[in-house]
Design an enzyme around this catalytic site. Structure first.
Site, PDB file in Angstrom:
ATOM      1  N   GLU A  67       0.846  -1.189   0.000  1.00  0.00           N
ATOM      2  CA  GLU A  67       0.000   0.000   0.000  1.00  0.00           C
ATOM      3  C   GLU A  67       0.887   1.246   0.000  1.00  0.00           C
ATOM      4  O   GLU A  67       1.984   1.261   0.574  1.00  0.00           O
ATOM      5  CB  GLU A  67      -0.925   0.013   1.212  1.00  0.00           C
ATOM      6  N   TRP A  68       0.427   2.265  -0.660  1.00  0.00           N
ATOM      7  CA  TRP A  68       1.151   3.529  -0.697  1.00  0.00           C
ATOM      8  C   TRP A  68       0.894   4.284   0.603  1.00  0.00           C
ATOM      9  O   TRP A  68      -0.251   4.468   1.010  1.00  0.00           O
ATOM     10  CB  TRP A  68       0.691   4.372  -1.884  1.00  0.00           C
ATOM     11  N   ILE A  69       1.976   4.691   1.285  1.00  0.00           N
ATOM     12  CA  ILE A  69       1.854   5.465   2.515  1.00  0.00           C
ATOM     13  C   ILE A  69       1.969   6.945   2.166  1.00  0.00           C
ATOM     14  O   ILE A  69       3.031   7.408   1.750  1.00  0.00           O
ATOM     15  CB  ILE A  69       2.935   5.071   3.538  1.00  0.00           C
ATOM     16  N   ASP A 173      16.199  -3.432  11.937  1.00  0.00           N
ATOM     17  CA  ASP A 173      16.995  -2.461  11.169  1.00  0.00           C
ATOM     18  C   ASP A 173      16.358  -1.081  11.310  1.00  0.00           C
ATOM     19  O   ASP A 173      16.172  -0.354  10.332  1.00  0.00           O
ATOM     20  CB  ASP A 173      17.052  -2.884   9.698  1.00  0.00           C
TER      21      ASP A 173
END
Length: 267
Positions: A67-69, A173
């Protein structure tokens, strides 16, 4: 449909895909990286129901669609909430250290499969020694380097004394480049190197490469107090990432690794 190549990221190629139905998708591709590892890490992080992670839309070995944030503004209380959510993530635990599969730290293999309930044993064999063996293979392990690591080996029990032996879910990370601010001002974590380990290791990574503000650590410690003496162990956990950067990007990190190991070995 419109595809836009995105800047940033030193491993995979990234794109923004705008569909005719107004949906926007984030895409990553790489010829050799197995994105199933990243997808499994995102799924594991989602289990903790704490910090937001992108939804997985499609995953193939060399292709990942998320999904695009949409980026938002950083609210005044951003790091307070982020710290509390990270504390909640770390309360999600497992019986053993490691993970059910190996994955990546950057583009380097991260070995996780190791049936142990002993954190010191896991960290030595699967984090430090793993990187040292790669350094030797790369030809980076000079006499000075090897002597410095030997000093850490000899003092490892003392260096890790007092640390928790609880396998917490870690991002693995978590530095300033691996979180975003969502459109509601919330933290969204990306590009994980998930495993179950001592939570101090996650915090140590946040202190590298720009670091997080002091408020973040103060609020974390209020939400989930750390074991006594954790400050003395932070450099030991930073060492894994410095060694990894040396093995990935070259000997410019070697002097930093040697200095860090010498300091740890002579504490």
């Amino acid at each position: 449909m419109k595809i836009t190549r995105l800047n940033g990221g030193c491993i995979a190629s990234s794109y923004r895909l705008d569909l005719e139905n107004k949906q926007t998708i984030f895409i990553k591709t790489h010829s050799t990286q197995d994105f199933n590892k990243e997808a499994n890490g995102l799924r594991e992080l989602k289990k903790a129901n704490s910090i937001a992670v992108p939804d997985i839309l499609i995953c193939r070995k060399n292709f990942l669609a998320l999904e695009w944030i949409e980026s938002g503004r950083k609210p005044k209380n951003f790091f307070k909430h982020f710290a509390e959510e990270l504390a909640q993530l770390h309360r999600y635990t497992s019986d053993n250290f490691g993970f059910y599969e190996d994955n990546y730290i950057g583009s380097m293999t991260q070995e996780n499969i190791y049936d142990t309930k002993n954190w010191q044993d896991f960290y030595y064999h699967k984090r430090l020694l793993f990187q040292i063996k790669i350094a030797e293979k790369n030809g980076y392990a000079t006499r000075e380097f090897s002597k410095a690591f030997l000093s850490v080996e000899k003092k490892l029990v003392t260096l890790m004394e007092g640390s928790e032996n609880i396998p917490s879910l870690l991002h693995g990370d978590l530095w300033s480049g691996n979180y975003m601010i969502g459109n509601k001002g919330q933290a969204v974590i990306i590009d994980p190197a998930v495993y179950y380990g001592n939570r101090e290791a996650d915090l140590a990574m946040t202190m590298l490469f720009g670091g997080f503000p002091m408020l973040f650590y103060e609020e974390y410690n209020k939400a989930f107090p750390l074991a006594n003496g954790y400050e003395k162990r932070i450099d030991l956990y930073k060492l894994y990432h410095i060694l990894n950067h040396m093995n990935l990007f070259g000997i410019s990190y070697r002097s930093q690794a040697i200095t860090m190991m010498n300091n740890l070995g002579h504490e």
